[in-house]
Scaffold this motif. Structure first.
Motif, PDB file in Angstrom:
ATOM      1  N   MET A 144     -60.547 -82.347  36.274  1.00  0.00           N
ATOM      2  CA  MET A 144     -60.067 -80.967  36.195  1.00  0.00           C
ATOM      3  C   MET A 144     -61.221 -79.985  36.063  1.00  0.00           C
ATOM      4  SD  MET A 144     -58.593 -79.203  32.894  1.00  0.00           S
ATOM      5  CE  MET A 144     -59.398 -77.585  32.857  1.00  0.00           C
ATOM      6  N   SER A 145     -61.093 -78.863  36.675  1.00  0.00           N
ATOM      7  CA  SER A 145     -62.162 -77.886  36.589  1.00  0.00           C
ATOM      8  C   SER A 145     -61.662 -76.583  36.000  1.00  0.00           C
ATOM      9  CB  SER A 145     -62.729 -77.618  37.979  1.00  0.00           C
ATOM     10  OG  SER A 145     -61.786 -76.881  38.720  1.00  0.00           O
ATOM     11  N   ARG A 146     -62.596 -75.774  35.642  1.00  0.00           N
ATOM     12  CA  ARG A 146     -62.275 -74.467  35.087  1.00  0.00           C
ATOM     13  C   ARG A 146     -61.484 -73.655  36.105  1.00  0.00           C
ATOM     14  NH1 ARG A 146     -65.434 -71.354  31.118  1.00  0.00           N
ATOM     15  NH2 ARG A 146     -64.516 -69.293  31.193  1.00  0.00           N
ATOM     16  N   GLY A 147     -60.567 -72.821  35.586  1.00  0.00           N
ATOM     17  CA  GLY A 147     -59.788 -71.964  36.481  1.00  0.00           C
ATOM     18  C   GLY A 147     -60.754 -71.266  37.413  1.00  0.00           C
ATOM     19  N   ALA A 148     -60.647 -71.573  38.717  1.00  0.00           N
ATOM     20  CA  ALA A 148     -61.671 -71.151  39.670  1.00  0.00           C
ATOM     21  C   ALA A 148     -61.802 -69.636  39.709  1.00  0.00           C
ATOM     22  CB  ALA A 148     -61.319 -71.684  41.062  1.00  0.00           C
ATOM     23  N   GLY A 205     -65.185 -83.234  26.099  1.00  0.00           N
ATOM     24  CA  GLY A 205     -63.987 -83.548  26.874  1.00  0.00           C
ATOM     25  C   GLY A 205     -64.256 -83.225  28.318  1.00  0.00           C
ATOM     26  N   ALA A 206     -64.255 -84.251  29.181  1.00  0.00           N
ATOM     27  CA  ALA A 206     -64.743 -84.082  30.552  1.00  0.00           C
ATOM     28  C   ALA A 206     -63.932 -83.033  31.300  1.00  0.00           C
ATOM     29  CB  ALA A 206     -64.687 -85.426  31.275  1.00  0.00           C
ATOM     30  N   GLY A 207     -64.621 -82.035  31.794  1.00  0.00           N
ATOM     31  CA  GLY A 207     -63.973 -81.054  32.657  1.00  0.00           C
ATOM     32  C   GLY A 207     -62.974 -80.164  31.955  1.00  0.00           C
ATOM     33  N   THR A 208     -63.016 -80.100  30.640  1.00  0.00           N
ATOM     34  CA  THR A 208     -62.032 -79.261  29.960  1.00  0.00           C
ATOM     35  C   THR A 208     -62.510 -77.816  29.855  1.00  0.00           C
ATOM     36  OG1 THR A 208     -63.000 -79.814  27.838  1.00  0.00           O
ATOM     37  CG2 THR A 208     -61.166 -81.162  28.578  1.00  0.00           C
ATOM     38  N   ALA A 209     -63.804 -77.615  30.130  1.00  0.00           N
ATOM     39  CA  ALA A 209     -64.327 -76.265  30.318  1.00  0.00           C
ATOM     40  C   ALA A 209     -64.017 -75.291  29.190  1.00  0.00           C
ATOM     41  CB  ALA A 209     -63.796 -75.698  31.635  1.00  0.00           C
ATOM     42  N   GLY A 210     -63.914 -75.806  27.972  1.00  0.00           N
ATOM     43  CA  GLY A 210     -63.734 -74.896  26.849  1.00  0.00           C
ATOM     44  C   GLY A 210     -62.285 -74.597  26.513  1.00  0.00           C
ATOM     45  N   TYR A 211     -61.364 -75.020  27.382  1.00  0.00           N
ATOM     46  CA  TYR A 211     -59.950 -74.781  27.084  1.00  0.00           C
ATOM     47  C   TYR A 211     -59.486 -75.655  25.921  1.00  0.00           C
ATOM     48  CZ  TYR A 211     -60.015 -72.398  31.548  1.00  0.00           C
ATOM     49  OH  TYR A 211     -60.322 -71.544  32.558  1.00  0.00           O
ATOM     50  N   ASP A 212     -60.366 -76.585  25.473  1.00  0.00           N
ATOM     51  CA  ASP A 212     -59.975 -77.496  24.400  1.00  0.00           C
ATOM     52  C   ASP A 212     -60.560 -77.089  23.058  1.00  0.00           C
ATOM     53  OD1 ASP A 212     -62.566 -78.036  25.056  1.00  0.00           O
ATOM     54  OD2 ASP A 212     -62.378 -80.211  24.950  1.00  0.00           O
ATOM     55  N   MET A 213     -61.114 -75.905  22.959  1.00  0.00           N
ATOM     56  CA  MET A 213     -61.724 -75.492  21.698  1.00  0.00           C
ATOM     57  C   MET A 213     -60.745 -74.736  20.796  1.00  0.00           C
ATOM     58  SD  MET A 213     -64.775 -76.822  22.097  1.00  0.00           S
ATOM     59  CE  MET A 213     -65.973 -76.132  20.939  1.00  0.00           C
ATOM     60  N   SER A 214     -59.596 -74.340  21.329  1.00  0.00           N
ATOM     61  CA  SER A 214     -58.593 -73.719  20.482  1.00  0.00           C
ATOM     62  C   SER A 214     -57.235 -73.843  21.163  1.00  0.00           C
ATOM     63  CB  SER A 214     -58.922 -72.245  20.225  1.00  0.00           C
ATOM     64  OG  SER A 214     -58.903 -71.531  21.426  1.00  0.00           O
ATOM     65  N   ILE A 215     -56.225 -73.255  20.560  1.00  0.00           N
ATOM     66  CA  ILE A 215     -54.861 -73.369  21.080  1.00  0.00           C
ATOM     67  C   ILE A 215     -54.668 -72.352  22.213  1.00  0.00           C
ATOM     68  CG2 ILE A 215     -52.457 -72.868  20.442  1.00  0.00           C
ATOM     69  CD1 ILE A 215     -53.157 -75.577  19.543  1.00  0.00           C
ATOM     70  N   TYR A 245     -67.746 -79.327  18.934  1.00  0.00           N
ATOM     71  CA  TYR A 245     -66.501 -79.626  18.218  1.00  0.00           C
ATOM     72  C   TYR A 245     -66.746 -79.697  16.709  1.00  0.00           C
ATOM     73  CZ  TYR A 245     -64.801 -80.735  22.843  1.00  0.00           C
ATOM     74  OH  TYR A 245     -64.465 -80.648  24.160  1.00  0.00           O
ATOM     75  N   ASP A 246     -68.022 -79.641  16.322  1.00  0.00           N
ATOM     76  CA  ASP A 246     -68.340 -79.767  14.899  1.00  0.00           C
ATOM     77  C   ASP A 246     -68.655 -78.419  14.255  1.00  0.00           C
ATOM     78  OD1 ASP A 246     -70.684 -79.372  16.243  1.00  0.00           O
ATOM     79  OD2 ASP A 246     -71.846 -80.819  15.081  1.00  0.00           O
ATOM     80  N   MET A 247     -68.386 -77.328  14.966  1.00  0.00           N
ATOM     81  CA  MET A 247     -68.719 -76.013  14.409  1.00  0.00           C
ATOM     82  C   MET A 247     -67.546 -75.414  13.627  1.00  0.00           C
ATOM     83  SD  MET A 247     -71.903 -75.770  15.392  1.00  0.00           S
ATOM     84  CE  MET A 247     -72.537 -74.075  15.298  1.00  0.00           C
ATOM     85  N   SER A 248     -66.364 -75.990  13.736  1.00  0.00           N
ATOM     86  CA  SER A 248     -65.248 -75.509  12.930  1.00  0.00           C
ATOM     87  C   SER A 248     -64.199 -76.618  12.839  1.00  0.00           C
ATOM     88  CB  SER A 248     -64.633 -74.242  13.531  1.00  0.00           C
ATOM     89  OG  SER A 248     -64.103 -74.519  14.793  1.00  0.00           O
ATOM     90  N   ILE A 249     -63.094 -76.320  12.195  1.00  0.00           N
ATOM     91  CA  ILE A 249     -62.038 -77.313  11.991  1.00  0.00           C
ATOM     92  C   ILE A 249     -61.184 -77.422  13.255  1.00  0.00           C
ATOM     93  CG2 ILE A 249     -59.879 -77.662  10.700  1.00  0.00           C
ATOM     94  CD1 ILE A 249     -62.140 -78.570   9.047  1.00  0.00           C
ATOM     95  N   ILE A 250     -61.698 -78.139  14.274  1.00  0.00           N
ATOM     96  CA  ILE A 250     -60.883 -78.452  15.452  1.00  0.00           C
ATOM     97  C   ILE A 250     -61.065 -79.929  15.748  1.00  0.00           C
ATOM     98  CG2 ILE A 250     -60.867 -76.178  16.581  1.00  0.00           C
ATOM     99  CD1 ILE A 250     -63.223 -77.179  18.329  1.00  0.00           C
ATOM    100  N   PHE A 251     -60.106 -80.498  16.488  1.00  0.00           N
ATOM    101  CA  PHE A 251     -60.221 -81.897  16.885  1.00  0.00           C
ATOM    102  C   PHE A 251     -61.239 -82.041  18.003  1.00  0.00           C
ATOM    103  CE2 PHE A 251     -55.751 -82.346  15.258  1.00  0.00           C
ATOM    104  CZ  PHE A 251     -56.020 -83.363  14.352  1.00  0.00           C
ATOM    105  N   SER A 252     -62.035 -83.095  17.955  1.00  0.00           N
ATOM    106  CA  SER A 252     -62.842 -83.466  19.104  1.00  0.00           C
ATOM    107  C   SER A 252     -61.928 -84.228  20.075  1.00  0.00           C
ATOM    108  CB  SER A 252     -63.990 -84.369  18.667  1.00  0.00           C
ATOM    109  OG  SER A 252     -63.537 -85.700  18.512  1.00  0.00           O
ATOM    110  N   PRO A 253     -62.393 -84.419  21.326  1.00  0.00           N
ATOM    111  CA  PRO A 253     -61.549 -85.171  22.270  1.00  0.00           C
ATOM    112  C   PRO A 253     -61.188 -86.562  21.759  1.00  0.00           C
ATOM    113  CG  PRO A 253     -63.323 -84.058  23.432  1.00  0.00           C
ATOM    114  CD  PRO A 253     -63.599 -83.889  21.958  1.00  0.00           C
ATOM    115  N   GLN A 254     -61.960 -87.096  20.827  1.00  0.00           N
ATOM    116  CA  GLN A 254     -61.646 -88.411  20.247  1.00  0.00           C
ATOM    117  C   GLN A 254     -60.728 -88.291  19.027  1.00  0.00           C
ATOM    118  OE1 GLN A 254     -64.720 -87.556  21.320  1.00  0.00           O
ATOM    119  NE2 GLN A 254     -64.357 -88.767  23.153  1.00  0.00           N
ATOM    120  N   GLY A 255     -60.321 -87.070  18.694  1.00  0.00           N
ATOM    121  CA  GLY A 255     -59.437 -86.899  17.549  1.00  0.00           C
ATOM    122  C   GLY A 255     -60.169 -86.863  16.220  1.00  0.00           C
TER     123      GLY A 255
END
Lengths: 246, 246, 246, 246, 246, 246, 246
Positions: free
Chosen positions: C1-5, E4-14, G10-20
């Protein structure tokens, strides 16, 4: 799509650019056009009219449920052009403000007071960071006890102005050009002329013949004062008269 | 457009640059000029006048609805130059503050107290991060019971000062230069002279003859005290006198 | 998956892109499809029906506990398509709003008022930064005292519209295409026809024969008014009739 | 202009640098000098004086409206040097704090208590992230019932100290150097000598002869106690005496 | 470990990814497996059972203090699988919600109402930014007055479903596969059979013989209704029977 | 100056580094030394003393207004070393806490209770993100009704400990080394010896003879109990005795 | 020092890493070891003991003021290992929670209820973003009315467990290994044996003979119930017995 060219990040929130621009506000104007509709407002001698396209995005939609016209009080209505949920949210807010005014002061809010209040609320979201501006342009009409027919436009920047005639939405510029020519002689339009001018403006800028079902028209008159929406039959009647006139 | 040259990110919010500058405040001053209007305020012997351009951005706009003049109390008025919704928001706030003062103390707020209060509110948005500064310059006039005619200018940084004469907006610098020459001999202008000085300053810095409909003039006099706006006929009359005088 | 192009960061929160788009809202529409289900709503002459797939993700799940149908009041129901917990959260909110309306005004909330309220709440999360939009599409049905059978769809952007028939979810587009053809002659469907139209639409767009246990159907009729869910036997009966009819 | 050299981002908000520095506070000190003015405070035997430049940025400004002197109570005054709106905001706050003290305890706030309170408020904005430090240096004077003439300086870091004499603003360092030499013999200055010392310090560090209209002087004396501002005539008188003395 | 491969930062918050995914929620599911335990829930004819591994991470730990079973009310219990403190926090919340329900309505909360409430709370943390989702999967059991034995699973996304049998934790997939085969014939298990099925599922997916001390079992039966935890002796007894049966 | 070497951003706010360090807290310790002063606290047999340098940064400062000693209650005092406004803010807080204790419980707060309370408040700013730690080290002294002379030090991390003798500030390490040697034989110092030990420690670590005006000394004794500050004459007297003794 | 390898932010605040994983929580465990101390807790037949190193970081510190032991109620005590101010803050919170329990329910909080409450509070700071986790491990002891001697450990993740014996801090792993061997035969230790086991564990893992002044020991016994701290003489006595025994 590319990043706002040369905006250098000043467009990511409500801050001034070095040129004193508020980009998020400018983008909200763009958002109005994404709705793909054009609206017209025209003030006649003893009436004021709003007209807009009625485009059913989906043939299955109940045409009755698609409207850009909102009755804000018994005596004031508006056409909303832009992001649909923003349109509804702003109209709902206007209804609440008008009701609150009535409750507090014991008489109906005048059209200009309501337009001013909505514009004030819109200005706030161009100054504070908690929410984005609304992507909607409101054309509001009503009869003022002293000033007669009134026509206002409120934009995402929080500007509101009175108009003789105006347009909003995708073909705003074209509508303005067309109306300026027509209004140069400063015509004193009667009710039929006002409605027909609105319709012919729409047809002209869209470069297409419109059917009664493609148009929504709201009106306030000096005799009746109440904001009423024309029926499809009434619109059709006006279309016929307009065709005959040409 | 490019990023504020060498500002290195200190211009993205309300923080000091290493040189002690507040860039967002400086950009708000730029925003005043984006409005494209110039305003003038002049204090006469027994009157004080504000004048500004009336540019109808759109021929269809109801000229009555376009104004940069605001009556803040019966006795104090102002001309707002800059971002229009910011102008209206600030004027609305001023009206509320003046009314609250009246309610609390039982007498009309003096012009300088109102100017100070508006400046204090403007200062807050240069210190706290929750909202941007307003992109507007207020020229406020009124008659002080003891000090006579008063003329104040409040800027986005929260500075307010009294003036003999001043300008604001796109041609602020030119207006200031012109007025400084005229005021060197420290003339004691009567009402007509004050109004005509305001008009001629506008015409001079804009390099154009202005019609009565291109100008808005507000005034307070020692006899009347109330803030009044000149009618187009009155402005026309002054334009004629001015032409005859030259 | 890639960033929203080419979205250049305008899709990381609720801000306008230079084109006036709200990317997080668009992504919420994508989220609806991640649920993998398709739903149908059809308004008949004297009834209104919602149907959806019942896909048990896990053979061990108690089939009774998997449902996309929600009774919001005795008289209004809906099918929720999209992220399951968002679906439940929105339905729970709708139940509370309906109950609060009943408590406050002493009569049942009309279907359109409930749809409007849910849409207003959805709009808020497209304007304020504190929470993301909900990834769910609600098709709400009920009988209006004056307007008869009513069918509304509320989407993540906060749009709600009335429909003759509509689809939602993975095969929304296919369902819409299919239904448009069927509804061109504007048929006045009776109860059996309405149900069967819903089922055949599902079967058609999914390209598969569905068993009674693969389908959920909710209905309101003019006689009964209450929102009822069809039993598996009733659905089976309709499947048989549908097969016989073809 | 370039980014604060080697500050590596520690200067973008109120955090410690690895060296334990608070850069935003240091930049606020720079902001004081951007005002371009220099102020002097001198404690005499039985009086205490503040003097500052009065530079009218614009010949049209009403000179009366430009002042760096603020009466905080009948008995305490100050000269504010730095960002003008910050100066006014801090002085307004000081007036409120003094009034609140008076209201609460039934007697006038002593000069040191007021200086301490203003410093405490300034310290808060160096510790919490919600607002920037103020870019202003306050020199506060008053007569203490027990300690006699008092002179305090409060800076953006929240430091306040008592002084025999001090300077602030663009030429703070030069003023300090000049005054240190003069105060080495620890002179017991009478009122005229105190005022003249203040004036001659200003003239010396600015390398220019100042006219009475270029100077503002505030004073408290043991006999009178009240904070008074010298008239232009009084200043002129002192200038003459000073010239005669030299 | 890599980003997280290819998550492009969308996985850093909700926030939604362009595909409509909520990565932080997906990572919370991963967190469940970091606990290293597997749990089983099975609904019998007239009972419902949860079983889980009891792994003492440290031989010095008081085995009594290590449990994944929680009594939520006298009649409802659960097994929590995942991050241990999250497990306890969620169970504590469930106990409070159940007690509050009892206090408010005067009767015991039904199992499905409690599961729904816990799921609603979990959904909130997938929508709002103030807190992360909980890394825990709850399998909740109880006897419903009308529906008999009930078994629910609530996950970090806020989904809750009823089950005939289910697994959670490290070997959730293996447990599901095993149970699906066993439940194909839709067996009506009595109490002993239900317990033994749970144990044999655990042994099977873990590929290891388990001793009574390695297992925790909780149960509700139609006769007793109360949530009880089996003693080590009772588990041993079942292990013996299971061995004899095979 | 360069970025904190290898801190990789963990030093920009209150978060743990991978090594479990809190960099902003460590930088606050650095900030203590930027003040350039060294302080000493020594507990004698029947007294307890704090001494610190009195460095007048500016010859014009009223020496009386420069002090690092604070009377917190009639019976407890402290010397504050570090950022001056932080010192004053913390001392002000301590005065308020002590007064509040007295008001609530009706007797004077014991020295250790006040030290603990100040440390608790300091700990909070190492855990929450809203404000930075204070850059100050407090050495607090008093006589405990039961324990006799008490000497505590509270640091930016929120640690507080009792001491026989201690140092703080720029030469903290040198002072500690010097005092350790002196206190090895665990001397029972009388009042003069205690004061002289404090002075000689300061002189030793600063490598300079100090005059009475360069030193501030605060003391509590068993007889008097009240916190008193030595006069310059008293200090001079001790300096003479110290010189005679050597 | 380098950035947490491969943690990718993923270690800069209270969020899950891709490994949980929750890195900030893992770093808090590291922070415990930065304190450089090791603690031991051991449950005997009719008593429960905590022991820890007493390392005076500075010879001048009043040894009485350095303690890792806290009396939480008359009947419950703990040893805190890790960041000292965090230790005190958590112990203070525990004292308040215990007092509040007593006030509310009229009887002493049982040890497990207090351990659970402290763990619940710790879990919150692993879920919400407003504050970091505490860098401390609590070993809590007390006598339960029904269960006899109780020993709990609460960690930064919010886990709490009962133990027969446990260690915490720098040599936690070594202590655990040592204790596991000793506890294999599940010895029923009397009071002397329990204390001596704690001491010998400390000596063993630290590879050093400890003097009575290097050790702190807290204890609850079945006869006395109250949490008491051993005097240096009592510890010395045990050291002697231990030496004689070996």
């Amino acid at each position: 799509m590319s990043r706002g060219a040369g905006t250098a990040g000043y467009d990511m929130s409500i801050i001034f650019s070095p040129q004193g621009k508020l980009y998020q506000v400018e983008y909200a104007f763009k958002a109005i056009k994404t709705g793909g509709l054009t609206s017209i407002g025209i003030r006649g001698k003893d009436c004021v009219v709003v007209a807009t396209q009625k485009k059913i995005p989906d043939k299955l939609i109940d045409p009755k449920s698609i409207t850009s016209l909102y009755k804000l009080t018994d005596y004031i209505g508006c056409v909303q052009t832009g992001i649909v949920p923003d349109s509804k949210a702003q109209a709902t807010k206007a209804i609440q403000e008008a009701a609150s005014f009535h409750h507090k002061f014991g008489y109906q809010i005048p059209p200009n007071a309501l337009a001013k209040r909505i514009a004030d609320i819109a200005q706030l979201s161009t100054q504070h960071v908690s929410a984005r501006p609304l992507g909607v342009s409101m054309i509001l009409i009503g009869i003022d006890d002293e000033l007669g027919p009134q026509l206002f436009k409120v934009d995402p920047a929080g500007v509101y102005s009175g108009y003789k005639a105006t347009g909003a939405g995708e073909k705003e510029q074209e509508a303005t050009n067309f109306l300026e020519k027509k209004f140069k002689p400063n015509p004193q339009l009667n009710q039929d002329e006002t409605i027909q001018m609105a319709i012919s403006t729409l047809q002209n800028v869209l470069g297409a013949d419109l059917k009664a079902s493609d148009i929504e028209i709201g009106m306030c008159t000096m005799e009746n004062r109440k904001f009423v929406q024309l029926t499809e039959a009434q619109i059709d009647d006006q279309l016929t008269k307009l065709a005959e006139r040409d």
